[in-house]
Design a protein around this motif. Structure first.
Motif, PDB file in Angstrom:
ATOM      1  N   GLY A   1      39.568  34.822  39.304  1.00 59.96           N
ATOM      2  CA  GLY A   1      39.881  34.593  40.709  1.00 59.96           C
ATOM      3  C   GLY A   1      41.174  33.856  40.984  1.00 59.96           C
TER       4      GLY A   1
ATOM      5  N   GLU B   1      42.499  34.608  44.488  1.00 63.99           N
ATOM      6  CA  GLU B   1      42.223  36.005  44.800  1.00 63.99           C
ATOM      7  C   GLU B   1      42.099  36.181  46.313  1.00 63.99           C
ATOM      8  OE1 GLU B   1      39.204  39.557  43.398  1.00 63.99           O
ATOM      9  OE2 GLU B   1      38.748  37.493  42.859  1.00 63.99           O
TER      10      GLU B   1
ATOM     11  N   PHE C   1      45.310  41.493  41.574  1.00 64.86           N
ATOM     12  CA  PHE C   1      44.092  41.356  42.388  1.00 64.86           C
ATOM     13  C   PHE C   1      43.753  42.630  43.151  1.00 64.86           C
ATOM     14  CE2 PHE C   1      45.498  36.770  42.409  1.00 64.86           C
ATOM     15  CZ  PHE C   1      44.495  36.327  41.573  1.00 64.86           C
TER      16      PHE C   1
END
Length: 94
Positions: A15, A39, A92
């Motif tokens: 993340g 993210e 991402f």
């Protein structure tokens, strides 16, 4: 399909992406060598669309939000380092 190789200046964790800058950026009087991007969420994209009149302003707003800084700080980045943030963002969205 082959997995995309991560550049040396990006360290990916769950993340987050830590992006090493080509040279320090001054933020609130402190020199910063690494920006950590979280993210993105759908709500981040929606907020950026509301914040900017054009696509460039929207992207800067989004990138700043994800890095926990203000857009004016991103305006001080060399284009090389802004491109690094764009590459990190791409990890991402794959």
């Amino acid at each position: 399909m082959a997995k995309r190789q991560t550049p040396d200046y990006i360290k990916l964790t769950e993340g987050q992406a830590a992006v090493t800058l080509s040279r320090p950026l001054e933020i609130d009087g402190a020199k910063v060598n690494v920006l950590t991007m979280r993210e993105p969420l759908v709500m981040d994209q929606l907020a950026a669309q509301k914040a900017g009149a054009d696509s460039s302003s929207q992207e800067i707003s989004l990138m700043a939000n994800l890095c926990g800084i203000v857009p004016d700080d991103l305006h001080k980045l060399p284009l090389r380092d802004y491109a690094r943030l764009q590459v990190a963002f791409g990890f991402f969205t794959d």
